[in-house]
Design a protein around this motif. Sequence first.
Motif, short mmCIF file in Angstrom:
data_model
loop_
_atom_site.label_atom_id
_atom_site.label_comp_id
_atom_site.label_asym_id
_atom_site.label_seq_id
_atom_site.Cartn_x
_atom_site.Cartn_y
_atom_site.Cartn_z
N ALA A 1 61.82 23.99 -75.25
CA ALA A 1 60.75 23.34 -76.03
C ALA A 1 59.41 23.59 -75.35
CB ALA A 1 61.01 21.85 -76.14
N PRO A 2 58.33 23.76 -76.14
CA PRO A 2 57.00 23.84 -75.55
C PRO A 2 56.63 22.52 -74.88
CG PRO A 2 57.00 24.51 -77.87
CD PRO A 2 58.30 23.85 -77.60
N ALA A 3 55.56 22.55 -74.09
CA ALA A 3 55.03 21.31 -73.53
C ALA A 3 54.41 20.48 -74.64
CB ALA A 3 54.00 21.62 -72.46
N LEU A 4 54.51 19.17 -74.53
CA LEU A 4 53.85 18.30 -75.49
C LEU A 4 52.35 18.46 -75.38
CD1 LEU A 4 55.97 15.05 -75.11
CD2 LEU A 4 55.80 16.45 -77.16
N PRO A 5 51.61 18.34 -76.50
CA PRO A 5 50.14 18.44 -76.42
C PRO A 5 49.56 17.29 -75.59
CG PRO A 5 50.83 17.69 -78.60
CD PRO A 5 52.07 18.10 -77.88
N THR A 6 48.48 17.58 -74.89
CA THR A 6 47.83 16.55 -74.06
C THR A 6 47.04 15.57 -74.89
OG1 THR A 6 45.98 18.05 -73.68
CG2 THR A 6 47.75 18.04 -72.03
N THR A 7 46.65 15.98 -76.10
CA THR A 7 45.98 15.07 -77.03
C THR A 7 46.79 15.02 -78.31
OG1 THR A 7 44.61 16.86 -77.93
CG2 THR A 7 43.69 15.59 -76.08
#
Length: 373
Positions: free
Chosen positions: A361-367
């Motif tokens: 999975a990609p990293a979760l967005p920071t915003t």
Amino acid sequence: MSNVERSPQEQICVNGPQGSRGLRDGVAVADSGIEILEPREVPLGGPRAMTVRRTLPQRARSLVGAWCFLDFYGPDEVSASTPMRVPRHPHTGLATVSWLFSGRIDHLDSAGHWATVRPGELALMNAGRGISHSEYSTEDTTVLHGAQLWFAFPQGHRSSEPSLAAHRPETVSGRGWEAKVFLGELLGSRSPVPTPLPLTGAELRLEPGASLELTIPADHEHGLLPVSGQVRLDGADVPADHLAVADVGRTTLRIEAGEEPVVALLLGGRPLGEQIVMWWNFVGRSHEDIAAYRAAYQSEMGFEPPPAGSPLHRHLPEGESLGAPLSGELRDALTGETYDDGRPFPQFGDFPPHTAPPLPAPALPTTRMKPRG
């Protein structure tokens, strides 16, 4: 084909034009009130990956009925060096609908289903509480052309058991037109495939200059996607790869072909009526839902240490990960276990051994976007 973007953004989806500020760039409104949504090109992976045209979701409108995702791709030549290869990846809270015009795709999932998706044949995967699957174009596929659609589940069904349904609809016809109704009911044809709320999905074909008038429920939204040929919806010209959307309140739709034969997809349904959160291949109701799904998938595939509440903590040293997808004696020992919040373990199921490595999975967005309301 699912969403394998490297940096997906969180999307909050609700029915209707988005917000009182009006429609944004990329959306036009015809005199008849038909919205024309412009697609955006999305590269799926590395430099040789396929590029798709995506019309749902977008900022101006994120849902049509319960339909929440629409990727249209091809016709693309597929060679031995550039086949479609989408490794094992997860889904929750939605159903994927695959519809092809050419080519074939092999589907394998963690609920134990294998199927070959063929042109003119519906493949509907109910992800429910959680599933993982892979999609590979077959060796004999030379041209791949189709649509990948998702619809979101209402709250009462989003934790259902995963399943797979296939259906080859009959062709119904009239003066200058043919239709294959793969979901719902239209033109006197009804699909036997159940859905948790009223939906419509159909492939339409019109001869040059032909017209087709559809009787539709007034409480349903509808979208028309041209696949080939010039087409008009209720008097509005619909450019290639764009999605024309008719809001609730209409009881008929008129579809007209130009000087060439037309192939189009019609999607519709009763508005979901719920705010959902989409990210990567997950549909939830909050950012916290999405974060929990991602953590469970990453740990079960061996990419990251298990999250709090995972039964894996009883078997792994603190801070360590499996290093490979959960399997073998450890999987057997954890049969019947659950996460602390009641989710079944493993949430994303078993897969046959010796298959290709899963997709991280990609990293979760920071915003993230703020919920509306």
